[in-house]
Design an enzyme around this catalytic site. Structure first.
Site, PDB file in Angstrom:
ATOM      1  N   HIS A  46       0.901  -1.188   0.151  1.00 47.93           N
ATOM      2  CA  HIS A  46       0.128  -0.021  -0.096  1.00 47.93           C
ATOM      3  C   HIS A  46       0.879   1.140  -0.030  1.00 47.93           C
ATOM      4  O   HIS A  46       1.562   1.610   0.894  1.00 47.93           O
ATOM      5  CB  HIS A  46      -0.850   0.100   1.290  1.00 47.93           C
ATOM      6  N   THR A  94      -9.309   8.821  -7.085  1.00 50.77           N
ATOM      7  CA  THR A  94     -10.473   8.451  -6.637  1.00 50.77           C
ATOM      8  C   THR A  94     -10.115   7.252  -5.635  1.00 50.77           C
ATOM      9  O   THR A  94     -10.774   7.175  -4.538  1.00 50.77           O
ATOM     10  CB  THR A  94     -11.659   7.994  -7.225  1.00 50.77           C
ATOM     11  N   HIS A  97      -4.634   4.338  -3.510  1.00 50.23           N
ATOM     12  CA  HIS A  97      -3.752   3.256  -3.491  1.00 50.23           C
ATOM     13  C   HIS A  97      -2.908   3.654  -5.066  1.00 50.23           C
ATOM     14  O   HIS A  97      -3.572   3.480  -6.014  1.00 50.23           O
ATOM     15  CB  HIS A  97      -4.319   2.140  -3.335  1.00 50.23           C
ATOM     16  N   HIS A  99      -1.736   3.829  -8.336  1.00 58.51           N
ATOM     17  CA  HIS A  99      -1.989   2.969  -9.742  1.00 58.51           C
ATOM     18  C   HIS A  99      -1.758   3.557 -10.885  1.00 58.51           C
ATOM     19  O   HIS A  99      -1.713   4.844 -11.016  1.00 58.51           O
ATOM     20  CB  HIS A  99      -3.487   2.443  -9.569  1.00 58.51           C
TER      21      HIS A  99
HETATM   22  P1  AMP Z   1      -8.397   7.080 -10.383  1.00 66.77           P
HETATM   23  O1  AMP Z   1      -9.495   8.138 -10.524  1.00 66.77           O
HETATM   24  O2  AMP Z   1      -7.197   7.442 -11.079  1.00 66.77           O
HETATM   25  O3  AMP Z   1      -8.087   7.196  -8.826  1.00 66.77           O
HETATM   26  O4  AMP Z   1      -8.895   5.824 -10.759  1.00 66.77           O
HETATM   27  C1  AMP Z   1      -9.323   4.556 -10.047  1.00 66.77           C
HETATM   28  C2  AMP Z   1      -9.846   3.619 -11.009  1.00 66.77           C
HETATM   29  O5  AMP Z   1     -10.300   2.633 -10.494  1.00 66.77           O
HETATM   30  C3  AMP Z   1     -11.289   4.010 -11.837  1.00 66.77           C
HETATM   31  O6  AMP Z   1     -10.915   3.925 -13.204  1.00 66.77           O
HETATM   32  C4  AMP Z   1     -12.205   2.814 -11.277  1.00 66.77           C
HETATM   33  O7  AMP Z   1     -13.184   2.686 -12.370  1.00 66.77           O
HETATM   34  C5  AMP Z   1     -11.261   1.829 -10.867  1.00 66.77           C
HETATM   35  N1  AMP Z   1     -11.928   0.917  -9.867  1.00 66.77           N
HETATM   36  C6  AMP Z   1     -12.323   1.148  -8.782  1.00 66.77           C
HETATM   37  N2  AMP Z   1     -12.689   0.004  -8.207  1.00 66.77           N
HETATM   38  C7  AMP Z   1     -12.426  -0.998  -8.956  1.00 66.77           C
HETATM   39  C8  AMP Z   1     -12.580  -2.351  -8.811  1.00 66.77           C
HETATM   40  N3  AMP Z   1     -13.065  -3.007  -7.643  1.00 66.77           N
HETATM   41  N4  AMP Z   1     -12.004  -3.147  -9.858  1.00 66.77           N
HETATM   42  C9  AMP Z   1     -11.598  -2.664 -11.049  1.00 66.77           C
HETATM   43  N5  AMP Z   1     -11.526  -1.168 -10.920  1.00 66.77           N
HETATM   44  C10 AMP Z   1     -11.592  -0.465 -10.132  1.00 66.77           C
HETATM   45 ZN    ZN Z   2      -4.277  -0.068  -0.543  1.00 64.59          ZN
END
Ligand code: AMP
Ligand code: ZN
Length: 113
Positions: A46, A94, A97, A99
């Site tokens: 994390h 959003t 963590h 990514h």
């Molecule tokens: P960000 O807005 O850059 O934080 O991107 C977060 C991303 O995570 C968004 O594109 C969401 O659609 C995706 N997301 C959230 N929950 C999940 C999940 N359980 N499985 C796959 N993608 C997810």
């Molecule tokens: Zn995490």
């Protein structure tokens, strides 16, 4: 970390459509794809965002960058792709963590919104 949805995915506590996994990272398809191919690459450790990367994470960060190319190749993104990491409020991060979005299989506009 408790209550972190991506930690839960990394620990296989909730299901995801996995594109790649090793001991340090996992890549899975985004639930709400913004392109025909939309995969998220995350460290299993994390780390909240790029702002929270520490000296001790150097090797892990290099590993993520190195593997992105391999994952993109497996996803057949030979025509190009975009890698995005939204950090903080202005970028609409959003999930807190770290990514990296891999987006591809369509022409992507620039500048981003
Ligand atoms: P960000 O807005 O850059 O934080 O991107 C977060 C991303 O995570 C968004 O594109 C969401 O659609 C995706 N997301 C959230 N929950 C999940 C999940 N359980 N499985 C796959 N993608 C997810
Ligand atoms: Zn995490």
């Amino acid at each position: 970390m408790a209550d972190c949805i991506f930690c839960m995915i990394a620990n296989h506590e909730i299901p995801s459509n996995v594109a790649y996994e090793d001991d340090q990272i996992i890549a899975f398809h985004d639930l709400d794809p913004q392109a025909p191919v939309h995969v998220l690459v995350i460290p299993k450790k994390h780390i909240a965002s790029l702002d929270d990367v520490k000296e001790e994470d150097r090797e892990l960060m290099g590993h993520i960058m190195f593997k992105i190319h391999e994952i993109a190749t497996d996803l057949e993104l030979e025509n190009g792709y975009r890698v995005v990491s939204n950090n903080g409020e202005d970028a609409f991060q959003t999930v807190k963590h770290l990514h990296f979005h891999i987006l591809g299989k369509r022409k992507l506009t620039w500048p981003p919104g």
